[in-house]
Enzyme design. Sequence first.
Site, PDB file in Angstrom:
ATOM      1  N   GLN A  54      60.391  29.482 -10.224  1.00  0.00           N
ATOM      2  CA  GLN A  54      61.104  30.287  -9.855  1.00  0.00           C
ATOM      3  C   GLN A  54      61.398  31.128 -11.702  1.00  0.00           C
ATOM      4  O   GLN A  54      61.924  32.585 -11.012  1.00  0.00           O
ATOM      5  CB  GLN A  54      63.045  29.904 -10.034  1.00  0.00           C
ATOM      6  CG  GLN A  54      62.148  29.097  -8.485  1.00  0.00           C
ATOM      7  CD  GLN A  54      62.129  30.316  -7.642  1.00  0.00           C
ATOM      8  OE1 GLN A  54      63.207  30.868  -7.543  1.00  0.00           O
ATOM      9  NE2 GLN A  54      61.501  30.188  -6.832  1.00  0.00           N
TER      10      GLN A  54
ATOM     11  N   SER B  18      71.005  31.628  -6.010  1.00  0.00           N
ATOM     12  CA  SER B  18      71.110  30.253  -6.160  1.00  0.00           C
ATOM     13  C   SER B  18      71.558  28.826  -6.005  1.00  0.00           C
ATOM     14  O   SER B  18      71.603  28.231  -6.690  1.00  0.00           O
ATOM     15  CB  SER B  18      71.548  30.587  -8.165  1.00  0.00           C
ATOM     16  OG  SER B  18      70.837  32.147  -7.955  1.00  0.00           O
TER      17      SER B  18
ATOM     18  N   GLY C  74      33.965  53.649   4.960  1.00  0.00           N
ATOM     19  CA  GLY C  74      34.606  52.169   4.124  1.00  0.00           C
ATOM     20  C   GLY C  74      35.646  52.299   4.978  1.00  0.00           C
ATOM     21  O   GLY C  74      35.745  51.820   4.881  1.00  0.00           O
ATOM     22  N   ASN C  75      36.242  53.335   5.650  1.00  0.00           N
ATOM     23  CA  ASN C  75      37.000  53.386   5.853  1.00  0.00           C
ATOM     24  C   ASN C  75      38.255  53.063   5.253  1.00  0.00           C
ATOM     25  O   ASN C  75      39.189  52.789   5.821  1.00  0.00           O
ATOM     26  CB  ASN C  75      37.055  52.591   7.273  1.00  0.00           C
ATOM     27  CG  ASN C  75      38.219  53.154   8.341  1.00  0.00           C
ATOM     28  OD1 ASN C  75      38.575  53.692   8.277  1.00  0.00           O
ATOM     29  ND2 ASN C  75      39.026  51.922   8.802  1.00  0.00           N
ATOM     30  N   THR C  76      38.351  53.895   3.695  1.00  0.00           N
ATOM     31  CA  THR C  76      39.853  53.362   2.647  1.00  0.00           C
ATOM     32  C   THR C  76      40.169  54.575   2.610  1.00  0.00           C
ATOM     33  O   THR C  76      41.237  54.834   2.369  1.00  0.00           O
ATOM     34  CB  THR C  76      38.940  52.417   1.701  1.00  0.00           C
ATOM     35  OG1 THR C  76      38.271  53.915   1.332  1.00  0.00           O
ATOM     36  CG2 THR C  76      37.952  51.425   1.925  1.00  0.00           C
TER      37      THR C  76
ATOM     38  N   LEU D  80      26.773  64.975   3.488  1.00  0.00           N
ATOM     39  CA  LEU D  80      26.540  64.650   1.862  1.00  0.00           C
ATOM     40  C   LEU D  80      25.322  63.134   1.677  1.00  0.00           C
ATOM     41  O   LEU D  80      25.935  62.407   2.071  1.00  0.00           O
ATOM     42  CB  LEU D  80      27.816  64.416   0.832  1.00  0.00           C
ATOM     43  CG  LEU D  80      27.316  64.183  -0.041  1.00  0.00           C
ATOM     44  CD1 LEU D  80      26.619  64.831  -0.752  1.00  0.00           C
ATOM     45  CD2 LEU D  80      28.937  63.749  -1.215  1.00  0.00           C
TER      46      LEU D  80
ATOM     47  N   GLU E 280      68.118  33.540  -8.829  1.00  0.00           N
ATOM     48  CA  GLU E 280      68.475  34.442  -9.320  1.00  0.00           C
ATOM     49  C   GLU E 280      68.240  34.310 -10.969  1.00  0.00           C
ATOM     50  O   GLU E 280      68.095  36.519 -11.321  1.00  0.00           O
ATOM     51  CB  GLU E 280      69.993  35.315  -8.903  1.00  0.00           C
ATOM     52  CG  GLU E 280      69.927  35.015  -7.252  1.00  0.00           C
ATOM     53  CD  GLU E 280      71.343  35.008  -7.008  1.00  0.00           C
ATOM     54  OE1 GLU E 280      72.580  34.328  -7.337  1.00  0.00           O
ATOM     55  OE2 GLU E 280      71.390  36.335  -6.864  1.00  0.00           O
TER      56      GLU E 280
HETATM   57  C1  LIG Z   1      44.401  50.827  -1.140  1.00  0.00           C
HETATM   58  C2  LIG Z   1      43.819  52.262  -2.270  1.00  0.00           C
HETATM   59  C3  LIG Z   1      42.975  52.088  -3.531  1.00  0.00           C
HETATM   60  C4  LIG Z   1      42.735  53.703  -3.544  1.00  0.00           C
HETATM   61  N1  LIG Z   1      42.544  54.036  -5.389  1.00  0.00           N
HETATM   62  C5  LIG Z   1      42.146  54.636  -5.624  1.00  0.00           C
HETATM   63  C6  LIG Z   1      42.316  55.374  -7.002  1.00  0.00           C
HETATM   64  O1  LIG Z   1      43.508  54.378  -7.677  1.00  0.00           O
HETATM   65  N2  LIG Z   1      41.123  56.491  -7.379  1.00  0.00           N
HETATM   66  C7  LIG Z   1      40.104  57.053  -6.410  1.00  0.00           C
HETATM   67  O2  LIG Z   1      39.732  58.136  -6.750  1.00  0.00           O
HETATM   68  N3  LIG Z   1      40.422  56.873  -4.955  1.00  0.00           N
HETATM   69  C8  LIG Z   1      41.497  55.158  -4.586  1.00  0.00           C
HETATM   70  N4  LIG Z   1      40.990  55.749  -3.205  1.00  0.00           N
HETATM   71  C9  LIG Z   1      40.507  55.781  -2.422  1.00  0.00           C
HETATM   72  C10 LIG Z   1      39.085  55.378  -2.365  1.00  0.00           C
HETATM   73  O3  LIG Z   1      38.416  55.617  -3.285  1.00  0.00           O
HETATM   74  C11 LIG Z   1      38.526  56.396  -1.206  1.00  0.00           C
HETATM   75  O4  LIG Z   1      39.276  55.976  -0.347  1.00  0.00           O
HETATM   76  C12 LIG Z   1      36.940  56.384  -1.141  1.00  0.00           C
HETATM   77  O5  LIG Z   1      36.017  56.724  -1.881  1.00  0.00           O
HETATM   78  C13 LIG Z   1      36.330  57.265   0.181  1.00  0.00           C
HETATM   79  O6  LIG Z   1      35.383  56.092   0.629  1.00  0.00           O
HETATM   80  P1  LIG Z   1      34.887  55.771   2.380  1.00  0.00           P
HETATM   81  O7  LIG Z   1      33.453  55.080   2.541  1.00  0.00           O
HETATM   82  O8  LIG Z   1      35.871  54.945   2.489  1.00  0.00           O
HETATM   83  O9  LIG Z   1      35.338  57.293   2.882  1.00  0.00           O
HETATM   84  P2  LIG Z   1      35.716  56.976   4.350  1.00  0.00           P
HETATM   85  O10 LIG Z   1      37.417  56.655   4.852  1.00  0.00           O
HETATM   86  O11 LIG Z   1      35.102  56.412   5.590  1.00  0.00           O
HETATM   87  O12 LIG Z   1      35.826  58.092   4.741  1.00  0.00           O
HETATM   88  C14 LIG Z   1      36.759  59.347   4.022  1.00  0.00           C
HETATM   89  C15 LIG Z   1      36.221  61.209   4.548  1.00  0.00           C
HETATM   90  O13 LIG Z   1      34.934  61.518   3.506  1.00  0.00           O
HETATM   91  C16 LIG Z   1      33.694  61.856   4.598  1.00  0.00           C
HETATM   92  N5  LIG Z   1      32.652  61.153   3.743  1.00  0.00           N
HETATM   93  C17 LIG Z   1      32.348  59.812   3.559  1.00  0.00           C
HETATM   94  N6  LIG Z   1      30.741  60.015   3.309  1.00  0.00           N
HETATM   95  C18 LIG Z   1      30.256  61.118   3.937  1.00  0.00           C
HETATM   96  C19 LIG Z   1      29.202  61.987   3.388  1.00  0.00           C
HETATM   97  N7  LIG Z   1      27.754  61.335   3.268  1.00  0.00           N
HETATM   98  N8  LIG Z   1      28.680  62.720   3.808  1.00  0.00           N
HETATM   99  C20 LIG Z   1      30.185  64.395   4.451  1.00  0.00           C
HETATM  100  N9  LIG Z   1      31.288  62.989   4.260  1.00  0.00           N
HETATM  101  C21 LIG Z   1      31.400  62.133   4.374  1.00  0.00           C
HETATM  102  C22 LIG Z   1      34.463  60.938   5.714  1.00  0.00           C
HETATM  103  O14 LIG Z   1      33.762  62.285   6.745  1.00  0.00           O
HETATM  104  C23 LIG Z   1      36.117  60.940   5.477  1.00  0.00           C
HETATM  105  O15 LIG Z   1      36.536  62.762   5.908  1.00  0.00           O
HETATM  106  C24 LIG Z   1      42.205  53.947  -3.511  1.00  0.00           C
HETATM  107  C25 LIG Z   1      41.781  53.796  -1.240  1.00  0.00           C
HETATM  108  C26 LIG Z   1      42.723  53.046  -0.870  1.00  0.00           C
HETATM  109  C27 LIG Z   1      42.224  52.623  -0.015  1.00  0.00           C
END
Ligand SMILES: Cc1cc2nc3c(=O)[nH]c(=O)nc-3n(C[C@H](O)[C@H](O)[C@H](O)COP(=O)(O)OP(=O)(O)OC[C@H]3O[C@@H](n4cnc5c(N)ncnc54)[C@H](O)[C@@H]3O)c2cc1C
Length: 1338
Positions: A1203, A1089, A267-269, A411, A1270
Amino acid sequence: MASPSQSSELIFYVNGRKVVEKDADPEEMLLGYLRRKVGLTGTKYGCGGGGCGACTVMVSRYDPDQESVHHCAVTACLQPICSLHGAAVITVEGVGSTRTKLHPVQERIAKAHGSQCGFCTPGMVMSMYTLLRNKPKPSMEDIREALGGNLCRCTGYRPIVDAFKTFCEEQRCCQTGERGAGCCMENGYVHHQEENISEELFRAEDFRPLDPTQDLIFPPELMLMAKRPGGGRLCFLSERVKWISPDLLEDLIRLKAQYPDAPLLVGNTTLGPKMNLDGAVYPVLLYAGRIPELRSITWSSNGVRVGAGCSLSALKDALRRGTEQLDPEKSRIYRALVETLQCLAAKQIRNVATIGGNIMSANPKYDLYGVLAAAECTLHTISTAGGREVCLNEGFFTGFGETALRPDEILLAIDIPHSKPWEFVSAFRQAQRREFAFSIVNAGMRVLFRDGSAVVESLDLYYGGVGPSLVKARTTCKELTGRLWDEKLLAEGTRLLKEEISLSPAAPGGRVEYRKTLVLSFFFKFYMQVLLELRQKGVAVSAVPPENLSALMQYRSELPQAHHTFQMVSDDQSSTDPVGRPRMHQAAFQQATGEAQYYDDIPALKGELFVSMVTSTRAHAKITSIDASAALAMPGVVTFITAEHVPGQNRRLWFGNVEELFAEEEVICVGQIIGAIVAENRELAKRASRLVTITYEDVLPVFFTIEEAIEHQSFFEPKRKLERGNVEEGFGKSDHILEGELYMGGQEHFYMETQGLIAVPGGEAEEMELYVATQHAAYTQEVVGLTLGVDANKITCHVKRLGGGFGGKVMKIASLSAITATAAYRTGRAVRCVLDRGDDMLITSGRHPFLGKYKVGYMEDGTILAADITYYSNGGCTLDESSFIMEKALLHMDNGYKIPHLRGRGFVCRTFLPSYTAFRGFGGPQGLTIIESVLHEVAAKCGLPAHQVREVNMYPSEDSYTHHQQLFSPRDMLRCWSECLEKSDYERRLLAVRQFNSSNRWRKRGTSIVPLKFGIGFSKGFYNQGAALVNIYKDGSVLVSHGGTEMGQGINTKAMQIASRILKVPMSSIHVKETCTGNVPNAAPSAASFGTDAVGMAVKNACEKLMGRLEPVRKKNPGRTWQQLVVEAYCQKVSLSATGFFMGPHTGVDWERSEGTAYYYFTFGACCSEVEVDCLTGDHRTIRTDIVMDVGRSLNPALDIGQVEGGFVQGLGLYTIEELHFAPDGALRTRGPSDYKIPALVDIPRSLNTHLLANAHNPHAIYSSKGIGEPPVFFGCTVFFAIKDAIAAARRERGLSESFSLSSPATAEKIRLACEDACTAAASSLKPEPCRPWNINV
Ligand SMILES: Cc1cc2nc3c(=O)[nH]c(=O)nc-3n(C[C@H](O)[C@H](O)[C@H](O)COP(=O)(O)OP(=O)(O)OC[C@H]3O[C@@H](n4cnc5c(N)ncnc54)[C@H](O)[C@@H]3O)c2cc1C
Ligand code: FES
Ligand code: FES
């Protein structure tokens, strides 16, 4: 299969057009790609980290197994383009346009006034559009969920919600059923039409229906691509990064063995924010999003197996369906997970974030580990060595960001079991904001009982956020096993947890005492929950006392309901005259379609460069060396500029104080600009700026807080004083004396559009054009001129619109402009500057923190005879507008109260922080809040209701003098007050609150109502002027130019309404193109204002001049149409262009004599809020807010209500959740939406009612209107005082003093710690050894 040394073709669609990228860059995110490569600038940059929703787009994919297309809202800033192979992207431009047809979502948000500055609007549109693509008839809950991740800093969300609710089938209700008389649906209370009072800001009946057949179809080519088995491995290469995307699990396993250190991106998050915000580079990225095995979810009789690549949305939906189908006993774990997933991140993030990524990120702030560990989940991993099972427990997380998996392991899946009959599982979390925020502490808890008994068979208590990784309370769990679930277990558990979960006072994240308290509070909640369930299952345990049931209540987020009223124009007003009518924002359609152009939407100019700032990392130090050689050695880096490259003045004087553009010899704050890298593009400029090495020699003193500044007697001049009566004499006559203080933290502007500009050198004579987001174009022009040593007549500033300003784009943008102009001047090329969110927050700073120390003398009945208040503000390292802001605080210190003996002194502290600056309200909210705090405390001391003490002290209805001897009539303030009492049903609800509090121990409610008197105009009289230029063209169209800047407040719309009235032409024939220093010179800032007052009068003046010239022509040529008349006038050589000017009032204050007409007039209002707090966690929600506002005769009720609501919600953030953290070395820690929380949809009152006072007039301003930008910010303090009231109720019940200090913002941490009880006592009993704290209160 593509070899990792060759780039594949990347194929996806954007708005129905095929894109084939032969050299896709693995580091390129969709946002930058759309904006800069495709030229679709409707998708906006707000943060780059998934935290604001401004970049929301829809991504669709075809699922050949289900033979259906899935549409997801995603944040483009975190979506690598390489992950889009086979996907179709729809941006706001693909939804509809003004040139073809608007989509109903776009039409409705615009017509319902849901777009002010418009910067968040495309993101809002895309979230809603995606929802409708999936569900054309959504529920309110669907809408709430869809919009939860879209921040808006202007509107307060209400109009956006109102617009989108029209897609729901559910009926709309006013939610005022609490009145006891039923709701609008039953008795027509709201829709009862008083004479010429309306509540209709738009007509939903006119909206075009949603027609899903008009939507872009999913490209058939992509469907075929998806159906074709095995697309094979894809590789995308750039100089720095190799992206490998296998489509077979076996291939992925092999690749992971080959590149064990390469992250597995899905997901790259987690990875994305690191790349975007921290500059992290991963030489190899393995993309696992195409592996079907990782996405599967399979149910069995024992539980569910979830593929590690399942998105959190898919997981939530599957678990929710599971809970609906399964026996409730079996689904306890799933319910706990669904509850957690509900609040975790936002829909856009959950749609792509995976459970595997969440677990493997091993970040203790993440929420799922605790509950998954408590549920004894099993992880399945795979590698070339084969598969294995690993138990998910605290041993799995070996440190921050580290797990027990080997680098070559993947995983694969997670087994989540059904819960057992005597097993209870719960999850808890508490964050700064209830949703869309990382938790401060989270917990997963499980207890298993011996069948049919209350004897604990096993217990698991897991906590996140109390250490670098997941923590299990091992000893506590062990000690409590085998015991009965009773009061003794609770007491013992609390004692053990207190000892077991320890946090160093310097623990990252701070809030140590709070976090320790939450550990105990969550355990208490769990105990109560389980006790209740055991009892319900017939086990002989003690009953949960009814008042303790409140420990178990959960806040359910709901879509807010709103009600507003305004006075319609009189019947005799011409139907073509738009003044006074709720007209839509002039550019709302463009904003809703993404066509509205902001500075960074201007396409790149030929040869354009980008500038990135190099800032100080020390708070007070001599610069001993600057080495930019590494940066300059990077290909594409053009130059590095510092003070020595400034052609004109690097130092300028601002009211006698020196301001440096670039630090010359010494730095005086972290974040001060020392130099700037100029490079071929923004990524390069940013990367290079990180390579500039600066060495320093620290200098003393260095301090940051107001208290330290007082110790050092470090103040800016002038110090101010205002005094009425004889304070000492007043104290002497008083029954009681009270001394106290109130601290109010600062606030970040968080305009959705960050600061920036484009500087374009002219071809000749040193001309320079600037396309800049400034509220004060003339000042920017002046500073750029001084910096370049060029006359102002050669510098032209163009301001089309701002994506929000709120005072933050007055001063600092001038310096940024001067630096960018210097770069353009030196290179002879256009230069663009766009601050990223982190730099914007660091460099430009925000609202001043204030400390008010007071001594007050009062009588038994609450009458205040004397008050002596000393205000200290933290001004930071340079003066900026700090002394004017302090003056405004002092000028507002009486609010609506006639305190006969009143003295205020104001000191602006000089500290080593970035310089604080103007922010909506300009010191007014701070000045007002401190006197309101005095009133609140006096009421508490007298044991009287606070509203009664306020009434006793209010100015009487006859003409009165303020404490600075300005004559005014408080009549309309008193009208607002009594209407607010009535409309909020104050007395009845006060009783209801008391009743609620008496029967709920862990939930308490509180109310507060405050009046408002707010001065309009600049107290520096010279600023009170406005100018305009109105041109009529031969086709009859009219171009209005004025000195104000459009930043969402609707100044252009109001200017057009005024011009339309005078010229008698429809608004559709009038246009406002931009603010330009070449058209209207020397304009005052759009601030105080006063923008519409000044500009409106000037436009009126210009139009009247034109009408005066046309009148003789009209008389001679009766019956001519407007256009014929204009042509005739032209032929008669009548000038069709006129300037207009407004010479505003000569305001000013004689500070020696404490007197003067500081303001043109006053805007009045009153606001009442009711809140409920959770005493165990500190969470709160605002149940209802009622506002009555006097805006005179509103020029445009829709804009004015917007406003009021937007200002209120900004204030709500100021007083409750917006908290800035500074490290002990003065570095700002909160640099983006993941750490700094502005109100989201979840935060706004469940019921928000706004009424514009009827029959109000104002002889001073245009068409009897009043300035409104304001004042409403201050109303956020009602939520603060209502919270304080609720805490007082909790303390009263526990026999604690009702007099306690609570500083603003009233965060969950402060609320919880003020609701003292056994948990807080236990958490604070272990006194920490002294150490360097994580953060300081500045
Ligand atoms: C704005 C924002 C708000 C958020 N709020 C919350 C929150 O409130 N609570 C919360 O719990 N999380 C929160 N998150 C985090 C989010 O849940 C995690 O970033 C997300 O679950 C990671 O998943 P991904 O696929 O995006 O991981 P990626 O960013 O793609 O990868 C993350 C890491 O996991 C590893 N990885 C991924 N999949 C595997 C696999 N199958 N096997 C081995 N390694 C793996 C990767 O190598 C990397 O190091 C937030 C993120 C953002 C951007
Ligand atoms: S810019 Fe993408 S979420 Fe903020
Ligand atoms: S309109 Fe939402 S941020 Fe301005």
